[in-house]
Design an enzyme around this catalytic site. Structure first.
Site, mmCIF file in Angstrom:
data_model
loop_
_atom_site.group_PDB
_atom_site.id
_atom_site.type_symbol
_atom_site.label_atom_id
_atom_site.label_comp_id
_atom_site.label_asym_id
_atom_site.label_seq_id
_atom_site.Cartn_x
_atom_site.Cartn_y
_atom_site.Cartn_z
ATOM 1 N N ASP A 1 0.874 -1.163 0.000
ATOM 2 C CA ASP A 1 0.000 0.000 0.000
ATOM 3 C C ASP A 1 0.923 1.227 0.000
ATOM 4 O O ASP A 1 2.060 1.139 0.481
ATOM 5 C CB ASP A 1 -0.856 -0.037 1.268
ATOM 6 C CG ASP A 1 -1.555 1.271 1.526
ATOM 7 O OD1 ASP A 1 -2.348 1.686 0.674
ATOM 8 O OD2 ASP A 1 -1.290 1.890 2.577
ATOM 9 N N SER B 1 -2.264 0.838 -5.007
ATOM 10 C CA SER B 1 -2.728 1.998 -4.236
ATOM 11 C C SER B 1 -3.957 2.672 -4.819
ATOM 12 O O SER B 1 -4.207 2.632 -6.020
ATOM 13 C CB SER B 1 -1.592 3.018 -4.166
ATOM 14 O OG SER B 1 -2.030 4.232 -3.594
ATOM 15 N N ASN B 2 -4.669 3.338 -3.927
ATOM 16 C CA ASN B 2 -5.773 4.213 -4.314
ATOM 17 C C ASN B 2 -5.277 5.450 -5.062
ATOM 18 O O ASN B 2 -6.049 6.120 -5.741
ATOM 19 C CB ASN B 2 -6.485 4.717 -3.044
ATOM 20 C CG ASN B 2 -7.491 3.724 -2.497
ATOM 21 O OD1 ASN B 2 -7.889 2.785 -3.177
ATOM 22 N ND2 ASN B 2 -7.905 3.944 -1.257
ATOM 23 N N TYR C 1 -0.043 5.016 0.732
ATOM 24 C CA TYR C 1 -0.238 6.084 1.718
ATOM 25 C C TYR C 1 -0.452 5.503 3.110
ATOM 26 O O TYR C 1 -1.393 4.765 3.340
ATOM 27 C CB TYR C 1 -1.386 6.986 1.271
ATOM 28 C CG TYR C 1 -1.021 7.631 -0.047
ATOM 29 C CD1 TYR C 1 -0.109 8.678 -0.063
ATOM 30 C CD2 TYR C 1 -1.485 7.123 -1.259
ATOM 31 C CE1 TYR C 1 0.301 9.236 -1.267
ATOM 32 C CE2 TYR C 1 -1.085 7.672 -2.454
ATOM 33 C CZ TYR C 1 -0.194 8.729 -2.449
ATOM 34 O OH TYR C 1 0.229 9.271 -3.626
ATOM 35 N N ARG D 1 -7.013 12.717 6.877
ATOM 36 C CA ARG D 1 -6.828 11.324 6.456
ATOM 37 C C ARG D 1 -8.134 10.527 6.584
ATOM 38 O O ARG D 1 -8.513 9.793 5.683
ATOM 39 C CB ARG D 1 -5.720 10.692 7.320
ATOM 40 C CG ARG D 1 -5.533 9.202 7.128
ATOM 41 C CD ARG D 1 -5.029 8.871 5.743
ATOM 42 N NE ARG D 1 -4.701 7.459 5.618
ATOM 43 C CZ ARG D 1 -4.431 6.863 4.461
ATOM 44 N NH1 ARG D 1 -4.450 7.548 3.335
ATOM 45 N NH2 ARG D 1 -4.140 5.589 4.423
HETATM 46 C C1 LAC Z 1 -3.522 3.651 -0.598
HETATM 47 C C2 LAC Z 1 -4.252 4.231 0.578
HETATM 48 C C3 LAC Z 1 -5.262 3.334 1.101
HETATM 49 O O1 LAC Z 1 -2.363 3.992 -0.867
HETATM 50 O O2 LAC Z 1 -3.389 4.479 1.623
HETATM 51 O O3 LAC Z 1 -4.141 2.840 -1.279
#
Ligand code: LAC
Length: 227
Positions: free
Chosen positions: A9, A122-123, A11, A40
């Site tokens: 992941d 990641s998002n 973030y 956040r």
């Molecule tokens: C990401 C967020 C959930 O990077 O932190 O997907």
């Protein structure tokens, strides 16, 4: 079973989202920590909302960068802080260049030495991820930057987690998905990944009837799990 690849992941896991606290504190003395936390929480809430409500009746997806900005605006309003255009740009710019956790480089370098493919799932939208990875100097250590942008569904949607096995060509259970976000580690476990929850903050476990496959305290715990 041998793990064949590792997906991180971004973030909260590779990049410290609370590293915006000090700029927040400078701009709004006494409120930096609350702002970072609420920003956040709102950001993640918005990702879940738009994905949960997207389907046959409409697509509410908007890139992570935009939701991050909207979450910042909301968080400031909620805390009674006046967010000038200049302060917004400063905070967003800081978000673009988040600090990486200090142990990341050695862990990624060791995975590379062992020949284990390592990437990000990641998002974050592709541009955000590219800038973050480059500014942290991690680009040469990551073979895949997978963004949910291509499927317009945020985690914990199956379409988002499905990007990993599709890109790496191995089943989810043979991929170690590493996240500091408990909800992400659980969503990925439900999807079928082998998971490591990096519980840096010693947070209580989520009471959802499922546990991540492994729990650790730093990214270094990855190295004990892969061959
Ligand atoms: C990401 C967020 C959930 O990077 O932190 O997907």
């Amino acid at each position: 079973m041998k793990l064949k690849a590792v997906l991180f992941d971004a973030y909260g896991t590779l990049f410290d989202v609370y590293s915006v606290t000090s700029l927040g504190e400078q701009l709004f003395p006494g409120q930096g920590a609350r702002l970072a936390q609420l920003w956040r929480d709102k950001q993640i809430e918005y990702t879940h909302l738009v994905t949960l409500s997207s389907g046959a009746a409409g697509d509410h997806y908007r890139p992570f960068w935009e939701l991050t900005r909207d979450a910042l605006r909301h968080a400031c309003e909620r805390l009674g802080l006046t967010l000038t255009a200049a302060a917004e740009e400063q905070l967003m710019n800081q978000y673009r260049h988040l600090s990486a956790f200090p142990e990341n480089r050695e862990v990624l370098a060791e995975l590379q030495r062992r020949g284990i493919p390592a990437g990000i799932l990641s998002n974050g939208d592709p541009e955000m991820l590219e800038v973050a990875v480059k500014s942290a100097g991690l680009a040469p250590l990551l073979s895949h930057l997978l963004s949910v942008h291509s499927v317009r569904r945020f985690k914990t949607d199956a379409a988002a987690y499905g990007l990993g096995p599709a890109a790496l060509g191995v089943p989810a259970r043979e991929i170690l998905l590493v996240s500091s976000n408990a909800w992400d580690a659980i969503g990925a476990t439900w999807y079928g990944y082998t998971t490591l929850w990096v519980n840096r903050a010693a947070a209580p476990v989520e009471r959802l009837g499922t546990s991540p496959t492994h729990t650790g305290r730093s990214l270094r715990d990855v190295l004990a799990l892969v061959p």
